[in-house]
Design an enzyme around this catalytic site. Sequence first.
Site, PDB file in Angstrom:
ATOM      1  N   HIS A   1      57.068  84.272 -14.462  1.00 33.20           N
ATOM      2  CA  HIS A   1      58.424  84.804 -14.264  1.00 33.20           C
ATOM      3  C   HIS A   1      58.509  86.131 -15.003  1.00 33.20           C
ATOM      4  O   HIS A   1      58.273  86.164 -16.226  1.00 33.20           O
ATOM      5  CB  HIS A   1      59.463  83.831 -14.809  1.00 33.20           C
ATOM      6  CG  HIS A   1      59.427  82.486 -14.154  1.00 33.20           C
ATOM      7  ND1 HIS A   1      60.305  82.123 -13.155  1.00 33.20           N
ATOM      8  CD2 HIS A   1      58.592  81.427 -14.317  1.00 33.20           C
ATOM      9  CE1 HIS A   1      60.027  80.878 -12.764  1.00 33.20           C
ATOM     10  NE2 HIS A   1      58.990  80.438 -13.447  1.00 33.20           N
TER      11      HIS A   1
ATOM     12  N   HIS B   1      59.322  75.447  -7.324  1.00 35.96           N
ATOM     13  CA  HIS B   1      59.143  74.558  -8.474  1.00 35.96           C
ATOM     14  C   HIS B   1      59.542  73.138  -8.062  1.00 35.96           C
ATOM     15  O   HIS B   1      60.638  72.935  -7.521  1.00 35.96           O
ATOM     16  CB  HIS B   1      60.049  74.972  -9.627  1.00 35.96           C
ATOM     17  CG  HIS B   1      59.635  76.211 -10.357  1.00 35.96           C
ATOM     18  ND1 HIS B   1      59.493  77.425  -9.757  1.00 35.96           N
ATOM     19  CD2 HIS B   1      59.341  76.405 -11.666  1.00 35.96           C
ATOM     20  CE1 HIS B   1      59.127  78.323 -10.676  1.00 35.96           C
ATOM     21  NE2 HIS B   1      59.035  77.728 -11.848  1.00 35.96           N
TER      22      HIS B   1
ATOM     23  N   GLU C   1      58.057  69.228 -11.921  1.00 40.11           N
ATOM     24  CA  GLU C   1      57.961  69.577 -13.344  1.00 40.11           C
ATOM     25  C   GLU C   1      58.839  68.561 -14.099  1.00 40.11           C
ATOM     26  O   GLU C   1      58.412  67.988 -15.091  1.00 40.11           O
ATOM     27  CB  GLU C   1      58.459  71.012 -13.580  1.00 40.11           C
ATOM     28  CG  GLU C   1      58.433  71.474 -15.038  1.00 40.11           C
ATOM     29  CD  GLU C   1      59.136  72.834 -15.243  1.00 40.11           C
ATOM     30  OE1 GLU C   1      59.941  73.250 -14.371  1.00 40.11           O
ATOM     31  OE2 GLU C   1      58.896  73.475 -16.290  1.00 40.11           O
TER      32      GLU C   1
ATOM     33  N   ASP D   1      53.554  80.719 -16.879  1.00 40.69           N
ATOM     34  CA  ASP D   1      54.981  80.488 -16.613  1.00 40.69           C
ATOM     35  C   ASP D   1      55.857  81.537 -17.321  1.00 40.69           C
ATOM     36  O   ASP D   1      56.321  82.473 -16.670  1.00 40.69           O
ATOM     37  CB  ASP D   1      55.353  79.055 -17.048  1.00 40.69           C
ATOM     38  CG  ASP D   1      56.490  78.438 -16.254  1.00 40.69           C
ATOM     39  OD1 ASP D   1      56.967  79.076 -15.312  1.00 40.69           O
ATOM     40  OD2 ASP D   1      56.897  77.302 -16.593  1.00 40.69           O
ATOM     41  N   ASP D   2      56.110  81.356 -18.607  1.00 39.85           N
ATOM     42  CA  ASP D   2      56.954  82.273 -19.392  1.00 39.85           C
ATOM     43  C   ASP D   2      56.296  82.425 -20.770  1.00 39.85           C
ATOM     44  O   ASP D   2      56.744  81.812 -21.755  1.00 39.85           O
ATOM     45  CB  ASP D   2      58.358  81.667 -19.581  1.00 39.85           C
ATOM     46  CG  ASP D   2      59.001  81.262 -18.257  1.00 39.85           C
ATOM     47  OD1 ASP D   2      59.482  82.146 -17.540  1.00 39.85           O
ATOM     48  OD2 ASP D   2      58.993  80.053 -17.962  1.00 39.85           O
TER      49      ASP D   2
HETATM   50  N1  ADE Z   1      62.402  79.536 -14.816  1.00 45.42           N
HETATM   51  C1  ADE Z   1      61.614  80.059 -15.717  1.00 45.42           C
HETATM   52  N2  ADE Z   1      60.744  79.148 -16.166  1.00 45.42           N
HETATM   53  C2  ADE Z   1      60.990  77.994 -15.512  1.00 45.42           C
HETATM   54  C3  ADE Z   1      60.433  76.698 -15.531  1.00 45.42           C
HETATM   55  N3  ADE Z   1      59.409  76.369 -16.320  1.00 45.42           N
HETATM   56  N4  ADE Z   1      60.968  75.775 -14.724  1.00 45.42           N
HETATM   57  C4  ADE Z   1      61.987  76.089 -13.936  1.00 45.42           C
HETATM   58  N5  ADE Z   1      62.540  77.295 -13.881  1.00 45.42           N
HETATM   59  C5  ADE Z   1      62.054  78.240 -14.664  1.00 45.42           C
HETATM   60 ZN    ZN Z   2      58.066  78.569 -13.519  1.00 40.63          ZN
END
Ligand code: ADE
Ligand code: ZN
Length: 328
Positions: A14, A192, A195, A273-274
């Site tokens: 992201h 997504h 998760e 991811d982040d």
């Molecule tokens: N947006 C940013 N990271 C995310 C994640 N791990 N799951 C869902 N939305 C997200």
């Molecule tokens: Zn994500």
Amino acid sequence: MTFRELPKAELHLHIEGAAPASFIKGLAAEKNIDISEIFAEDGGYAYRDFDHFLSVYEAACTTLTGPEDFRRLTKAVLEESAAHGVVYTEAFISPDFCGGTDLGAWREYLAAIEDAAAEAEAQHGIMLRGIATCVRHFGPDQAKAAALCAAETAGDFITGFGMGGAEMMGRPADYAYAFDLAREAGLQLTCHAGEWGGPDMVAETIRDLKVERIGHGINCIQDLALVEQIAEDGIVLEVCPGSNVFLQAVPSWEAHPIEKLRDRGVKVTVSTDDPPYFRTTMTDEYEGLHRTFGWIEDDFAALNATAVEAAFCDDATRAKIANKLGVA
Ligand code: ADE
Ligand code: ZN
């Protein structure tokens, strides 16, 4: 070669979530925005759980107010990725955070991001493609608006459409209109799922949104018939182990199902991811996989081959990345 030096492809990143806390803190200071509560004492992001993560993330995004901010962000993110051996990245870019789904503004944000990407490619050899992304908890109408932005700008740079956000909000079918619109514009699709949701959420996402890839998807492991179907259909999972462990979607690296999924024939890839939110990098992901499962260069080469095959790009670009990754 060290894990850091190994060439890598990343399909699930992201762009706003890749902003270092120091970068966001700097913007907040420049713009007099008080979001001091989202930072920990050590300077990183602070949050309690996934829902709180989403609100901290959105608070951080309030500092990203114009195309120039995204130009600087893209440059910084790609430079950092390249330093970890990444040669190809697909980034989720949200029309909601880039001008609030206003098409004219979205075009301006994209122009700045593409500019920064071209500069990063010239300087560091890293290539970027964008997946326009809606935010699930903003609801189906906003998702439609984001899909319209995506459809209008589908092309060489925006090659995909996706959805992140609070997975337990609504059902996949609620977002089918947005995904249909994006598909009809020629965009490739990912979403997504699995998760936080169970195998039912993954199965519905595949059935109702007709995606080629799933973000995370790890909870499909709870239904081995579904795992078999995913393997047979060649659906690719964008697995983010460090994110899953940090957010406690799984209890530990040892409990992560990535190896079980791979060994059952599922096509898996690995992403961060982040990264600053989860205190990870692509190097850390590789090191974690080596430490936990004993994965070595051949295993990483297989991840790269899957990523090349599953990349949302044209065949000329695919050949270029394959060559950079040595999987041609
Ligand atoms: N947006 C940013 N990271 C995310 C994640 N791990 N799951 C869902 N939305 C997200
Ligand atoms: Zn994500």
